[in-house]
Design a protein around this motif. Structure first.
Motif, PDB file in Angstrom:
ATOM      1  N   GLY A 211      20.649  -1.614   3.464  1.00  6.45           N
ATOM      2  CA  GLY A 211      21.008  -1.900   4.849  1.00  6.45           C
ATOM      3  C   GLY A 211      19.853  -1.635   5.774  1.00  6.45           C
ATOM      4  O   GLY A 211      18.864  -0.989   5.421  1.00  6.45           O
ATOM      5  N   ALA A 212      20.008  -2.111   6.995  1.00  3.46           N
ATOM      6  CA  ALA A 212      18.947  -1.910   7.990  1.00  3.46           C
ATOM      7  C   ALA A 212      18.775  -0.423   8.254  1.00  3.46           C
ATOM      8  O   ALA A 212      19.741   0.307   8.458  1.00  3.46           O
ATOM      9  N   GLY A 213      17.503   0.031   8.192  1.00  6.86           N
ATOM     10  CA  GLY A 213      17.191   1.441   8.446  1.00  6.86           C
ATOM     11  C   GLY A 213      17.177   2.304   7.217  1.00  6.86           C
ATOM     12  O   GLY A 213      16.803   3.491   7.311  1.00  6.86           O
ATOM     13  N   ASP A 214      17.558   1.742   6.025  1.00 14.55           N
ATOM     14  CA  ASP A 214      17.529   2.524   4.789  1.00 14.55           C
ATOM     15  C   ASP A 214      16.076   2.751   4.359  1.00 14.55           C
ATOM     16  O   ASP A 214      15.237   1.850   4.438  1.00 14.55           O
ATOM     17  N   THR A 215      15.789   3.987   3.899  1.00 11.46           N
ATOM     18  CA  THR A 215      14.438   4.288   3.417  1.00 11.46           C
ATOM     19  C   THR A 215      14.272   3.698   2.028  1.00 11.46           C
ATOM     20  O   THR A 215      15.092   3.944   1.134  1.00 11.46           O
ATOM     21  N   ILE A 216      13.200   2.896   1.859  1.00 12.92           N
ATOM     22  CA  ILE A 216      12.961   2.239   0.568  1.00 12.92           C
ATOM     23  C   ILE A 216      11.637   2.683  -0.056  1.00 12.92           C
ATOM     24  O   ILE A 216      11.345   2.373  -1.223  1.00 12.92           O
ATOM     25  N   GLY A 217      10.786   3.425   0.693  1.00 17.73           N
ATOM     26  CA  GLY A 217       9.499   3.892   0.165  1.00 17.73           C
ATOM     27  C   GLY A 217       8.790   4.743   1.198  1.00 17.73           C
ATOM     28  O   GLY A 217       9.359   5.096   2.239  1.00 17.73           O
ATOM     29  N   ARG A 218       7.440   5.035   0.873  1.00 15.35           N
ATOM     30  CA  ARG A 218       6.662   5.874   1.782  1.00 15.35           C
ATOM     31  C   ARG A 218       5.255   5.295   1.940  1.00 15.35           C
ATOM     32  O   ARG A 218       4.738   4.618   1.061  1.00 15.35           O
ATOM     33  N   VAL A 219       4.675   5.631   3.167  1.00 20.07           N
ATOM     34  CA  VAL A 219       3.339   5.126   3.489  1.00 20.07           C
ATOM     35  C   VAL A 219       2.336   5.732   2.503  1.00 20.07           C
ATOM     36  O   VAL A 219       2.416   6.909   2.152  1.00 20.07           O
ATOM     37  N   GLY A 220       1.321   4.852   2.088  1.00 25.46           N
ATOM     38  CA  GLY A 220       0.275   5.318   1.177  1.00 25.46           C
ATOM     39  C   GLY A 220      -1.038   4.598   1.441  1.00 25.46           C
ATOM     40  O   GLY A 220      -1.200   3.935   2.487  1.00 25.46           O
ATOM     41  N   ALA A 221      -1.940   4.686   0.461  1.00 18.06           N
ATOM     42  CA  ALA A 221      -3.256   4.076   0.596  1.00 18.06           C
ATOM     43  C   ALA A 221      -3.661   3.436  -0.713  1.00 18.06           C
ATOM     44  O   ALA A 221      -4.824   3.480  -1.136  1.00 18.06           O
ATOM     45  N   THR A 222      -2.702   2.814  -1.401  1.00 16.07           N
ATOM     46  CA  THR A 222      -2.986   2.178  -2.680  1.00 16.07           C
ATOM     47  C   THR A 222      -3.479   0.756  -2.460  1.00 16.07           C
ATOM     48  O   THR A 222      -3.200   0.107  -1.442  1.00 16.07           O
TER      49      THR A 222
ATOM     50  N   HIS B 174       0.830  -1.225   0.000  1.00 12.89           N
ATOM     51  CA  HIS B 174       0.000   0.000   0.000  1.00 12.89           C
ATOM     52  C   HIS B 174       0.860   1.270   0.000  1.00 12.89           C
ATOM     53  O   HIS B 174       0.451   2.324   0.498  1.00 12.89           O
ATOM     54  N   LEU B 175       2.067   1.152  -0.585  1.00  9.21           N
ATOM     55  CA  LEU B 175       2.969   2.297  -0.588  1.00  9.21           C
ATOM     56  C   LEU B 175       2.435   3.393  -1.547  1.00  9.21           C
ATOM     57  O   LEU B 175       1.820   3.112  -2.580  1.00  9.21           O
ATOM     58  N   SER B 176       2.772   4.608  -1.125  1.00  5.73           N
ATOM     59  CA  SER B 176       2.415   5.728  -2.016  1.00  5.73           C
ATOM     60  C   SER B 176       3.514   5.960  -3.042  1.00  5.73           C
ATOM     61  O   SER B 176       3.257   6.468  -4.156  1.00  5.73           O
ATOM     62  N   SER B 177       4.759   5.583  -2.660  1.00  2.00           N
ATOM     63  CA  SER B 177       5.885   5.702  -3.592  1.00  2.00           C
ATOM     64  C   SER B 177       6.972   4.715  -3.188  1.00  2.00           C
ATOM     65  O   SER B 177       6.986   4.232  -2.037  1.00  2.00           O
ATOM     66  N   MET B 178       7.933   4.410  -4.135  1.00  4.44           N
ATOM     67  CA  MET B 178       9.029   3.470  -3.889  1.00  4.44           C
ATOM     68  C   MET B 178      10.336   4.193  -4.173  1.00  4.44           C
ATOM     69  O   MET B 178      10.554   4.698  -5.265  1.00  4.44           O
ATOM     70  N   SER B 179      11.198   4.251  -3.175  1.00  2.00           N
ATOM     71  CA  SER B 179      12.477   4.961  -3.319  1.00  2.00           C
ATOM     72  C   SER B 179      13.553   4.061  -3.908  1.00  2.00           C
ATOM     73  O   SER B 179      14.425   4.522  -4.651  1.00  2.00           O
ATOM     74  N   VAL B 180      13.571   2.783  -3.599  1.00  2.00           N
ATOM     75  CA  VAL B 180      14.546   1.813  -4.104  1.00  2.00           C
ATOM     76  C   VAL B 180      13.750   0.635  -4.636  1.00  2.00           C
ATOM     77  O   VAL B 180      12.881   0.096  -3.961  1.00  2.00           O
TER      78      VAL B 180
END
Length: 328
Positions: free
Chosen positions: A285-296, A273-279
């Motif tokens: 690695g642990a703690g790396d941002t890979i996306g953002r919360v969404g409502a898809t 249900h991500l709003s976007s995907m960064s990777v």
């Protein structure tokens, strides 16, 4: 006893015989004439008759200490014993013997009685002594038995006390060992959690858990919830929970935009249900941002649906995160 004197008549007119004719005067043989009447001399055991004895004693008394007179010095003196009517020497001897026998019998009876009394007294004394010894033996046996029982009771008490002390020591040692083990285990868990916490990270921040794994409902195609929902504002960063490789990133129907992160041990973590995907690929690695919360996808509001899969099957994400030292 026959006399050695020659028989002669008119002896009162004759002259006394000379010394050669008479010889020494023996009162027990020459001068005693036979006693006429009922008296007889009873011979017994080589001794003189009772009358002869009396005659001899009388003549010796008459002669005195000067010696025995001869027939020339003294004339013949006829001596006779009086006769007792109805009593003979044999009867007197019998009575005497009977009296002696009775006396001896009485003395023997008295002696027998005395001996019997002495025997009875001795037996009584022996019996009393034996009873006394038996009482002493019984008393000694009872004392020894009491001593043995007291010693056994004391030994039992000491043994029970020692066993109790040993049991208390054992329980104390077990308790101490258990406490030490618990402390060591807790320390190890803390170290493990700290280590894992350094290697793992929570998937997002500023969230509220709104639905748990296994919850039933018609809104899920399987009939129950297969993940853990973190409700957060749209655009809240989503992070990799551990080091790994992104194996999939894109649209996935009811899941909306989804990223699949495969950890080093093969565990898959789904971010839905991500709003976007960064990777969308490569190592993270642990703690790396890979996306953002969404409502898809199939949702009722913005949130992160997190699934954890091992061997193709889902597991409870909350328990898995806690096993890595994380507290959602």
């Amino acid at each position: 006893m026959a006399s050695n004197l020659p028989a002669r008549e008119g002896a009162e007119n004759q002259e006394p015989p000379s010394a050669g004719a008479w010889g020494e005067w023996n009162p027990t043989e020459d001068s005693v004439r036979p006693i006429r009447g009922k008296h007889r001399v009873a011979k017994g055991g080589g001794g003189l008759a009772r009358s002869s004895t009396v005659l001899g004693v009388g003549i010796i008394a008459a002669v005195g200490a000067g010696g025995i007179a001869t027939a020339q010095d003294r004339p013949q003196v006829p001596i006779s014993m009086p006769s007792l009517p109805g009593l003979s020497d044999d009867d007197s001897d019998k009575d005497a013997r009977r009296a002696d026998a009775q006396s001896a019998k009485a003395a023997a009876a008295a002696q027998d009685q005395a001996d019997a009394g002495e025997i009875l007294r001795t037996r009584i004394l022996q019996q009393a002594e034996s009873q006394h010894e038996a009482a002493d033996v019984q008393t000694r046996i009872q004392a020894e038995q009491a001593a043995r029982e007291a010693a056994a009771a004391e030994a039992k008490a000491k043994r029970e006390e020692a066993e109790k002390a040993a049991e208390e020591a054992r329980l104390a040692a077990e308790k101490q060992a258990k406490e030490a083990a618990e402390v060591a285990e807790a320390k190890a868990e803390q170290e493990r959690v700290a280590k894992q916490a350094g290697n793992y990270s929570l998937p997002t921040s500023s969230y509220t858990i709104t639905s748990y794994y296994g919850a039933a409902g018609s809104m899920w195609s399987s009939g129950h919830h297969t993940g853990l929902d973190f409700a957060a504002p749209t655009g809240t960063p989503v992070k990799a929970v551990g080091a790994g490789k992104i194996t999939s990133a894109g649209w996935s129907g009811a899941y909306g935009y989804r990223i699949v992160l495969q950890l080093e041990d093969g565990t898959e973590v789904w971010y839905c249900h991500l709003s976007s995907m960064s990777v969308t690929s490569g190592q993270v690695g642990a703690g790396d941002t890979i996306g953002r919360v969404g409502a898809t996808g199939n949702v009722t509001g913005p949130h992160l649906h997190l699934e954890v899969r091992k061997g193709g099957s889902t597991v409870d994400p909350l328990s898995w995160l806690r096993s890595k030292g994380l507290t959602p």
